[in-house]
Motif scaffolding. Structure first.
Motif, PDB file in Angstrom:
ATOM      1  N   UNK A   1       0.501   1.999 -14.514  1.00  0.00           N
ATOM      2  CA  UNK A   1       0.626   0.776 -13.711  1.00  0.00           C
ATOM      3  C   UNK A   1       0.592   1.062 -12.209  1.00  0.00           C
ATOM      4  N   UNK A   2       0.313   2.311 -11.836  1.00  0.00           N
ATOM      5  CA  UNK A   2       0.398   2.688 -10.419  1.00  0.00           C
ATOM      6  C   UNK A   2       1.774   2.348  -9.840  1.00  0.00           C
ATOM      7  N   UNK A   3       2.800   2.477 -10.673  1.00  0.00           N
ATOM      8  CA  UNK A   3       4.108   2.020 -10.263  1.00  0.00           C
ATOM      9  C   UNK A   3       4.933   2.985  -9.446  1.00  0.00           C
ATOM     10  N   UNK A   4       4.617   4.281  -9.521  1.00  0.00           N
ATOM     11  CA  UNK A   4       5.454   5.285  -8.874  1.00  0.00           C
ATOM     12  C   UNK A   4       4.741   5.952  -7.715  1.00  0.00           C
ATOM     13  N   UNK A   5       5.530   6.358  -6.746  1.00  0.00           N
ATOM     14  CA  UNK A   5       5.004   7.025  -5.558  1.00  0.00           C
ATOM     15  C   UNK A   5       4.858   8.520  -5.807  1.00  0.00           C
ATOM     16  N   UNK A   6       3.758   9.081  -5.399  1.00  0.00           N
ATOM     17  CA  UNK A   6       3.583  10.528  -5.421  1.00  0.00           C
ATOM     18  C   UNK A   6       4.432  11.127  -4.303  1.00  0.00           C
ATOM     19  N   UNK A   7       5.422  11.909  -4.691  1.00  0.00           N
ATOM     20  CA  UNK A   7       6.364  12.475  -3.724  1.00  0.00           C
ATOM     21  C   UNK A   7       5.886  13.795  -3.128  1.00  0.00           C
ATOM     22  N   UNK A   8       4.782  14.322  -3.637  1.00  0.00           N
ATOM     23  CA  UNK A   8       4.293  15.610  -3.130  1.00  0.00           C
ATOM     24  C   UNK A   8       3.969  15.570  -1.638  1.00  0.00           C
ATOM     25  N   UNK A   9       3.288  14.528  -1.127  1.00  0.00           N
ATOM     26  CA  UNK A   9       3.008  14.500   0.312  1.00  0.00           C
ATOM     27  C   UNK A   9       4.264  14.439   1.177  1.00  0.00           C
ATOM     28  N   UNK A  10       5.393  14.078   0.577  1.00  0.00           N
ATOM     29  CA  UNK A  10       6.649  14.033   1.321  1.00  0.00           C
ATOM     30  C   UNK A  10       7.396  15.364   1.281  1.00  0.00           C
TER      31      UNK A  10
ATOM     32  N   UNK B   1       0.856  -1.186   0.000  1.00  0.00           N
ATOM     33  CA  UNK B   1       0.000   0.000   0.000  1.00  0.00           C
ATOM     34  C   UNK B   1       0.892   1.235   0.000  1.00  0.00           C
ATOM     35  N   UNK B   2       0.499   2.274  -0.721  1.00  0.00           N
ATOM     36  CA  UNK B   2       1.234   3.525  -0.723  1.00  0.00           C
ATOM     37  C   UNK B   2       0.486   4.544   0.101  1.00  0.00           C
ATOM     38  N   UNK B   3       1.185   5.609   0.481  1.00  0.00           N
ATOM     39  CA  UNK B   3       0.555   6.644   1.285  1.00  0.00           C
ATOM     40  C   UNK B   3      -0.394   7.499   0.474  1.00  0.00           C
ATOM     41  N   UNK B   4      -0.243   7.470  -0.866  1.00  0.00           N
ATOM     42  CA  UNK B   4      -1.105   8.285  -1.707  1.00  0.00           C
ATOM     43  C   UNK B   4      -1.276   7.603  -3.061  1.00  0.00           C
TER      44      UNK B   4
END
Length: 444
Positions: A116-125, A1-4
């Motif tokens: 593919x939903x492969x990458x994490x959204x880095x904005x929340x970080x 699961x990812x954070x976003x």
């Protein structure tokens, strides 16, 4: 699961320097978010991150990071960049649920991994706080809507490499226009050599040539993709190279393979339409020609023009299932902005830095002697300043490159026109995107 997680819902955002109506839509076919949630590293905790890359010399800056950051150790795994093998491996890992923490991903391919939903959204970080460290149009390559999906590393402004010794011997002037390039090709051929090869499987370079000519392969209208691989500027480029092929003024062997490297060494091929990172490639594969090469601006369609494009350009992306995403982001930013890291990357020949600071143009002339003392990086710095930033990438570009390679190879084999190859790829691309559940229309 990812954070976003993205869930491949419609994402509106930007491409190139001016964000405008970038849409990704459809139903998920991978990266469903199952698995452990990302963790926040505790103070003093030691962790390991994995990083897949093909950049030459990447191990040196990673080693430097590891010495400076004993609690966050990064392990590099080299992946092959031949014919898109690295992306096939990455996509397979995403679908299998076991991707690395970080990966080297070129600008054009980012949208494919978003599907593919492969990458994490880095904005929340908090990735946005690093935006001003990079050239704006390169930062925007990985920004979609409010999401930030990678940290830019390097670009590849295009130019022309020539064997100055042979050009001088045969009285060939370095061409400044494509008409002059054809004239130069005729003179070179009369002297028993070839000016270039039209590499049929190199869709990446062909896209750069189309970009320079003013092509617009992808656009969006609302949530619909407009695809026009065979637009008029691209047809112009295809017609030009087809004419050179039919006149037997260029070879048709693949570039960056053994036969091509041999031709560079022997002088059978005397020029190369390449990119800023090409200096290291020539040095490493044609060492016997040291001092004989020069760099020049990309020939123009109009005399006095300033139209340039990009071949390559890549990012450091954090995959959606990274266990420690904040630490992965910290590494990605450090790798691409720290002056010591940049110096090591430059030594390896990774391209033109995306960072604004931490180096000078002169630092990029690491192979000055090979180019006869020329300060050749100024050529590419000027090209980079005039890249058409309205160019927009769309989803499935890695597949598009394969389609172009197959179509041009078939055209060379059966004598059909390059225009027909473009029309074929246009139809295939429309079908490919529809097959991914995207709304798509032809721009023709």
């Amino acid at each position: 699961m990812t954070s976003n997680p993205m869930h491949r819902r419609t994402v509106l955002g930007g491409a190139a320097a001016l964000a405008a109506g970038f849409a990704l839509a459809g139903c998920s076919d991978g990266g469903d978010g199952d698995g452990p949630a990302p963790e926040e590293r505790k103070k003093g905790q030691k962790i390991n991150l994995t990083f897949w890359s093909w950049v030459p010399g990447i191990d040196k800056p990673v080693d430097l990071w590891n010495r400076k950051n004993p609690e966050v150790q990064v392990k590099v795994e080299k992946v092959s960049a031949v014919n898109g093998e690295q992306y096939a491996k990455m996509h397979a890992a995403v679908k299998a649920g076991n991707p690395p923490d970080l990966g080297q991903i070129e600008f054009p391919v980012i949208p494919s991994f978003l599907l593919d939903n492969g990458l994490l959204d880095l904005a929340p970080l908090g990735a946005a706080r690093h935006k001003d460290k990079f050239f704006g149009w390169q930062w925007q390559q990985s920004v979609f809507g409010k999401g930030i999906y990678a940290v830019p590393q390097a670009s590849g402004p295009m130019g022309l490499f020539v064997r100055q010794d042979l050009f001088d011997k045969w009285g060939v002037q370095t061409p400044t226009t494509w008409d002059e390039y054809e004239a130069a090709a005729k003179t070179v051929r009369r002297n028993g050599a070839w000016i270039e090869t039209f590499a049929p499987t190199n869709g990446n370079r062909f896209s750069g040539l189309a970009w320079q000519a003013g092509a617009k392969w992808y656009a969006t209208h609302g949530d619909t993709w407009i695809v026009h691989i065979d637009d008029e500027p691209t047809r112009r480029v295809a017609d030009y190279w087809e004419s050179l092929v039919k006149q037997k003024l260029v070879k048709t062997i693949p570039d960056r393979q053994n036969a091509w490297y041999k031709d560079l060494q022997t002088g059978a091929i005397t020029a190369w339409v390449g990119a800023s990172w090409g200096d290291a490639l020539l040095v490493g594969n044609a060492p016997g020609t040291k001092g004989r090469w020069r760099a020049a601006p990309l020939p123009q369609w109009k005399p006095g023009g300033k139209d340039f494009a990009n071949w390559g350009g890549s990012t450091t992306a954090v995959f959606a299932k990274a266990s420690y995403p904040k630490d992965a982001l910290d590494f990605a930013v450090w790798l691409n902005t720290d002056p010591a890291s940049i110096a090591l990357l430059i030594d390896g020949g990774y391209g033109f830095p995306s960072a604004k600071k931490g180096y000078s143009t002169a630092d990029l002339d690491v192979d000055k002697a090979f180019f006869g003392g020329q300060e050749y990086s100024k050529i590419f710095a000027d090209a980079g300043a005039h890249v058409d930033t309205s160019w927009q990438w769309g989803p499935g570009v890695d597949t598009l490159y394969q389609r172009l390679g197959d179509a041009f190879t078939d055209a060379l084999a059966d004598g059909s026109s390059f225009r027909s190859a473009l029309a074929k790829v246009q139809g295939q691309t429309l079908a490919d995107l529809k097959g991914k559940g995207l709304k798509v229309e032809s721009g023709g």
